[in-house]
Design a protein around this motif. Structure first.
Motif, PDB file in Angstrom:
ATOM      1  N   SER A  91      49.371  42.678  38.985  1.00 50.36           N
ATOM      2  CA  SER A  91      49.422  43.725  40.005  1.00 50.36           C
ATOM      3  C   SER A  91      50.352  44.850  39.553  1.00 50.36           C
ATOM      4  CB  SER A  91      49.819  43.119  41.355  1.00 50.36           C
ATOM      5  OG  SER A  91      49.588  44.037  42.399  1.00 50.36           O
ATOM      6  N   THR A 116      45.151  43.830  38.505  1.00 52.90           N
ATOM      7  CA  THR A 116      45.798  45.129  38.447  1.00 52.90           C
ATOM      8  C   THR A 116      44.737  46.186  38.193  1.00 52.90           C
ATOM      9  OG1 THR A 116      47.679  46.318  37.480  1.00 52.90           O
ATOM     10  CG2 THR A 116      46.297  45.052  35.952  1.00 52.90           C
ATOM     11  N   PHE A 117      45.142  47.462  38.145  1.00 50.29           N
ATOM     12  CA  PHE A 117      44.205  48.535  37.854  1.00 50.29           C
ATOM     13  C   PHE A 117      44.969  49.706  37.249  1.00 50.29           C
ATOM     14  CE2 PHE A 117      45.734  49.192  42.100  1.00 50.29           C
ATOM     15  CZ  PHE A 117      45.833  50.564  42.278  1.00 50.29           C
ATOM     16  N   THR A 212      42.730  44.342  44.253  1.00 52.43           N
ATOM     17  CA  THR A 212      42.187  44.788  42.969  1.00 52.43           C
ATOM     18  C   THR A 212      40.927  43.965  42.704  1.00 52.43           C
ATOM     19  OG1 THR A 212      43.671  43.236  41.834  1.00 52.43           O
ATOM     20  CG2 THR A 212      44.397  45.517  42.017  1.00 52.43           C
ATOM     21  N   ASP A 216      37.207  46.368  39.512  1.00 43.90           N
ATOM     22  CA  ASP A 216      38.301  47.025  38.781  1.00 43.90           C
ATOM     23  C   ASP A 216      38.558  46.322  37.455  1.00 43.90           C
ATOM     24  OD1 ASP A 216      38.550  48.738  40.910  1.00 43.90           O
ATOM     25  OD2 ASP A 216      40.460  47.916  41.632  1.00 43.90           O
ATOM     26  N   HIS A 237      44.650  37.392  45.118  1.00 43.84           N
ATOM     27  CA  HIS A 237      45.446  38.321  44.314  1.00 43.84           C
ATOM     28  C   HIS A 237      46.441  37.616  43.384  1.00 43.84           C
ATOM     29  CE1 HIS A 237      46.780  42.329  43.427  1.00 43.84           C
ATOM     30  NE2 HIS A 237      48.004  42.144  43.865  1.00 43.84           N
TER      31      HIS A 237
END
Length: 260
Positions: A91, A116-117, A212, A216, A237
């Motif tokens: 993340s 994450t992104f 996310t 993604d 997540h």
């Protein structure tokens, strides 16, 4: 001079395998990596810091940009004498890992990008993060923790995992969390960086992650020159906590490739 960050440094004497550095997300601390420390520290050096404002590390009020977190990690690795490593982040931790790659890529043998992104924040996202920072300063962490618990982990997650995640969130300093939120709202776009990344990457995501989503992760995987993608079923997540055996297996395979 002691390092700024609190941290775990397991098996510093092992030099035959590439060290693993684990960067936690918001609003957690280094204990979110307990399953990975237990699994991998038996055979390699594993380092897990508390980010500035989290866990046992000092709090800096105001705004703490991702660049400041990356500088802290670089300073810790300098202090510990770590020349090269695999950097793994989840993340916000994944975005900090990307910032580290932008700043000191020659030190990094591989990246692990979990849930994450890479895109910069949208104008709506900037407003939302700053509003949440204001709320945490005014109300503290508990109400927020109650609200987001079953998005951080799936509603069907193990009760002990839920309790651990809730404890981490409520133990976090509101000032530290708010400062990180404001800094994260200012982050740059890392997509061009990922497209030029010269080292292997592992992209992992929980199948039920709404923060996310899988799309993604698929976009990051497509952009990276050398990457593997793994979707963890039965996780949201925090797949490293929700499905640690599967997460560790995939991470272990990636590390073995880099050790070779």
């Amino acid at each position: 001079m002691p390092p700024f960050l609190a941290y775990d440094d397991k098996n510093p004497g092992i030099s035959s395998r590439v060290p693993l550095v684990l960067v936690h997300g918001h609003p957690f601390d280094r204990t979110m990596w307990h399953p990975q420390l237990a699994e991998f520290a038996a055979g390699r050096r594993v380092i897990a810091p508390d980010l500035r404002g989290y866990g046992a590390s000092p709090v800096t009020p105001g705004t703490v940009p991702l660049a400041r977190h990356a500088q802290d990690i670089t300073g810790l690795l300098d202090h510990l004498g770590v020349d090269t490593c695999v950097l793994a982040g989840l993340s916000m931790g994944g975005q900090i890992v990307m910032e580290c790659a932008a700043r000191s890529g020659d030190r990094i043998r591989g990246l692990v990008l979990a849930d994450t992104f890479p895109a910069a924040e949208t104008p709506e996202g900037v407003r939302s993060r700053n509003a949440m920072a204001d709320r945490l300063l005014a109300e503290g962490m508990r109400g927020y923790a109650d609200e987001v618990l079953e998005k951080m982990v799936a509603p069907y997650a193990d009760p002990e995992v839920k309790a651990h995640v809730h404890r981490m969130m409520t133990a976090t300093s509101p000032q530290g969390a708010a400062a990180a939120l404001r800094g994260r709202a200012e982050r740059p776009d890392y997509r061009d960086l990922l497209a030029r990344l010269p080292v292997p990457a592992l992209v992992v995501v929980g199948a039920d992650d709404t923060y996310t989503p899988v799309a993604d992760a698929e976009a990051m995987h497509a952009a990276l020159p050398d990457s593997a993608l793994h979707v963890v079923e039965g996780a949201a997540h925090l797949p490293n906590l929700e499905r640690p055996r599967e997460f560790n297996r995939v991470l272990g395979e990636f590390l073995a490739r880099l050790d070779g």
